[in-house]
Design a protein around this motif. Structure first.
Motif, PDB file in Angstrom:
ATOM      1  N   GLU A  42     103.811  55.561  60.317  1.00 17.88           N
ATOM      2  CA  GLU A  42     104.876  54.972  61.114  1.00 17.88           C
ATOM      3  C   GLU A  42     104.653  53.493  61.424  1.00 17.88           C
ATOM      4  O   GLU A  42     105.588  52.760  61.725  1.00 17.88           O
ATOM      5  CB  GLU A  42     105.130  55.817  62.367  1.00 17.88           C
ATOM      6  CG  GLU A  42     106.122  56.921  62.010  1.00 17.88           C
ATOM      7  CD  GLU A  42     106.130  58.112  62.957  1.00 17.88           C
ATOM      8  OE1 GLU A  42     105.492  58.029  64.026  1.00 17.88           O
ATOM      9  OE2 GLU A  42     106.770  59.119  62.591  1.00 17.88           O
ATOM     10  N   GLU A  43     103.418  53.053  61.307  1.00 23.40           N
ATOM     11  CA  GLU A  43     103.112  51.627  61.530  1.00 23.40           C
ATOM     12  C   GLU A  43     103.203  50.790  60.253  1.00 23.40           C
ATOM     13  O   GLU A  43     102.995  49.579  60.281  1.00 23.40           O
ATOM     14  CB  GLU A  43     101.684  51.471  62.091  1.00 23.40           C
ATOM     15  CG  GLU A  43     101.453  52.164  63.426  1.00 23.40           C
ATOM     16  CD  GLU A  43     102.294  51.553  64.535  1.00 23.40           C
ATOM     17  OE1 GLU A  43     102.287  50.317  64.654  1.00 23.40           O
ATOM     18  OE2 GLU A  43     102.978  52.324  65.261  1.00 23.40           O
ATOM     19  N   MET A  44     103.456  51.458  59.091  1.00 25.61           N
ATOM     20  CA  MET A  44     103.410  50.734  57.811  1.00 25.61           C
ATOM     21  C   MET A  44     104.788  50.288  57.336  1.00 25.61           C
ATOM     22  O   MET A  44     105.800  50.858  57.708  1.00 25.61           O
ATOM     23  CB  MET A  44     102.815  51.634  56.713  1.00 25.61           C
ATOM     24  CG  MET A  44     101.335  51.880  56.855  1.00 25.61           C
ATOM     25  SD  MET A  44     100.761  53.030  55.601  1.00 25.61           S
ATOM     26  CE  MET A  44     100.489  51.912  54.204  1.00 25.61           C
ATOM     27  N   ASP A  45     104.782  49.283  56.429  1.00 20.90           N
ATOM     28  CA  ASP A  45     106.011  48.898  55.731  1.00 20.90           C
ATOM     29  C   ASP A  45     106.066  49.648  54.410  1.00 20.90           C
ATOM     30  O   ASP A  45     105.041  49.819  53.755  1.00 20.90           O
ATOM     31  CB  ASP A  45     106.002  47.390  55.432  1.00 20.90           C
ATOM     32  CG  ASP A  45     106.121  46.567  56.701  1.00 20.90           C
ATOM     33  OD1 ASP A  45     106.824  47.015  57.629  1.00 20.90           O
ATOM     34  OD2 ASP A  45     105.486  45.497  56.777  1.00 20.90           O
ATOM     35  N   ALA A  46     107.267  50.061  53.984  1.00 24.00           N
ATOM     36  CA  ALA A  46     107.427  50.724  52.684  1.00 24.00           C
ATOM     37  C   ALA A  46     107.452  49.649  51.590  1.00 24.00           C
ATOM     38  O   ALA A  46     107.794  48.489  51.891  1.00 24.00           O
ATOM     39  CB  ALA A  46     108.702  51.535  52.671  1.00 24.00           C
TER      40      ALA A  46
END
Ligand code: AMP
Ligand code: GLY
Length: 433
Positions: free
Chosen positions: A135-139
């Motif tokens: 949830e803290e990452m960028d796709a």
């Protein structure tokens, strides 16, 4: 030297061919081999690669001087350890050292400890923690099963939701069995992929060369992922400077780090790299040669290969550094696979005119999944079946020769990509324009 080669793919046919052409190899056996390997070795040994006990027993009883292990699974299972316990020289890492390939989490932690450039990551065995991280990452986000998953354990996810789903499939849904009980979640890297190979005896490093694989089933890198549909060597964008960075930033700290961790790496380290703006980052390490990269390497390699592998196995790599040479030419391998691969496909379909393909200048037809039929003919016996490999002054020359040989082969149930080497050709065209 009496050598036992373990494996049955195109990689092993290429290794067998090079070993057999080595001055110091007087007898070569292969377990279990394939129809092509059977045609060049002194003995085919009817033992499966996972039969660690049987292979060890054969090596002891036949006073084998060197065992060369092709695939990763027996290494990860501890074949090299068993052989060494019996005093047999083996080219291939111990079970602990094979974790560079057998555990993606181990590999990533090694990178963190020894400052090896790689994608930012987290290791998880618990879904709640994995979800929090995602949830803290960028796709895009890359989700990987920790253990060996026959090349299928890596999923590139375009959204966080998809990444959560994949993580859940692996951790809770048993998607890859035990291999997915732990996962690595990492940042997506973009750039251009290249494979680099280096031998090590645990301390000394002997750099080999580079290659570029074609992992997708269809032309233009479309369709499903495969074990590799073709390769060429060297990669078109390799420069001395890039090679220096790969060695200094990635290969050397890996070999030094493994020795420090108490698991020195003996064998071939195959680094899968992403290069962007001239800077290499490590995607994965493998503890073996690549298939079909190996076919292109063996085509260019000069020198007594058996002597080099024996020296690596015995901690004496320093003494053979001058033995190794490379043809300045390019080599290119086109994989012919059974229609349907990497999905389901038929086995036992007849293949003919291989002798005519082999007559094209500077071409070797390496067998992968083949078997001998009762009538003495060759039939398919796997997904990837042949590796038609050619050498030429340029990528275009090697490609032309390889496809000339491919077109001589009569195998209605087979297919291949028609564009192996396309990135190199495109770059050269752009440069010329
Ligand atoms: P691996 O088995 O780790 O090499 O992954 C298989 C393939 O997935 C690689 O050859 C890459 O094409 C791709 N891949 C793996 N990790 C990443 C990443 N962090 N970023 C982009 N692509 C990746
Ligand atoms: N061709 C990729 C591999 O051997 O892993």
């Amino acid at each position: 030297m009496k050598i036992l080669l373990v494996g049955s793919g195109g990689r092993e046919h290429a290794l067998a061919w090079r070993l057999k052409n080595s001055k110091s190899c007087t007898n070569l056996c292969c377990a279990p081999g394939n129809a092509g390997i059977g045609g060049i070795v002194d003995e085919i040994v009817d033992l499966k690669v996972e039969d660690l006990e049987g292979i060890t027993k054969f090596a002891v009883e036949n006073a084998v001087d060197l065992v060369v292990v092709g695939p990763e699974a027996p290494l990860v299972a501890g074949l090299a350890d068993r052989l060494r316990e019996k005093g047999i020289s083996v080219f291939g890492p111990s079970k602990k050292a094979a974790r560079v390939e057998g555990s993606k989490g181990f590999m990533k932690d090694l990178c963190r400890t020894y400052k090896i450039p790689t994608a930012a990551y987290g290791r998880f065995s618990n879904m709640k923690e994995a979800r929090g991280f995602i949830e803290e990452m960028d796709a895009p986000i890359v989700v990987k099963a920790d253990g060996l998953a026959a090349g299928k354990g890596v999923v590139i996810c375009q959204t966080r939701e998809e990444a959560v789903r994949e993580a859940q499939d692996m951790l809770e849904g048993g998607a890859f069995g035990d291999a997915g009980k732990e996962i690595v979640v990492e940042e997506f890297l973009d750039g251009e992929e290249v494979s680099f190979f280096a031998l090590s005896d645990g301390k000394t490093i002997l750099p080999l060369t580079s290659a570029q694989d074609h992992k997708r089933a269809g032309d233009g890198d479309t369709g499903p992922n495969t074990g590799g549909m073709g390769a060429y060597s060297p990669a078109y964008f390799m420069t001395e400077e890039l090679e220096r960075k790969i060695l200094g930033n990635i290969i050397e700290p890996t070999i030094k780090g493994m020795a420090k961790e108490g698991c020195p790496f003996t064998g071939v380290l195959f680094a899968g790299l992403m290069v962007k703006d001239g800077e290499p980052k490590l995607l994965e390490h493998n503890a073996r040669f690549g298939d079909p990269e190996c076919q292109t390497l063996m085509m260019r390699l000069e020198g007594d290969f058996a002597k080099i592998l024996k020296a690596a196995a015995d901690g004496k790599l320093e003494s053979v550094k001058d033995e190794l040479g490379w043809s300045p030419e390019t080599s290119l391998c086109v994989v012919m696979a059974a229609k349907g691969y990497p999905g389901s496909y038929e086995k036992g379909t007849p293949i003919s005119r291989l002798d005519q393909a082999a007559q094209v200048n500077d071409v070797q037809v390496f067998h992968a999944g083949t078997a001998l039929a009762k009538d003495g003919g060759i039939v398919s016996n796997g997904g990837r079946v042949l590796g038609v490999t050619a050498k030429g002054k340029t990528v275009a020359d090697a490609q032309k020769r390889a496809y000339e040989a491919v077109d001589r082969i009569d195998w209605p149930e087979g297919f291949c990509r028609r564009d192996i080497g396309w990135r190199a050709l495109k770059a050269q065209q752009e440069e010329a324009a």
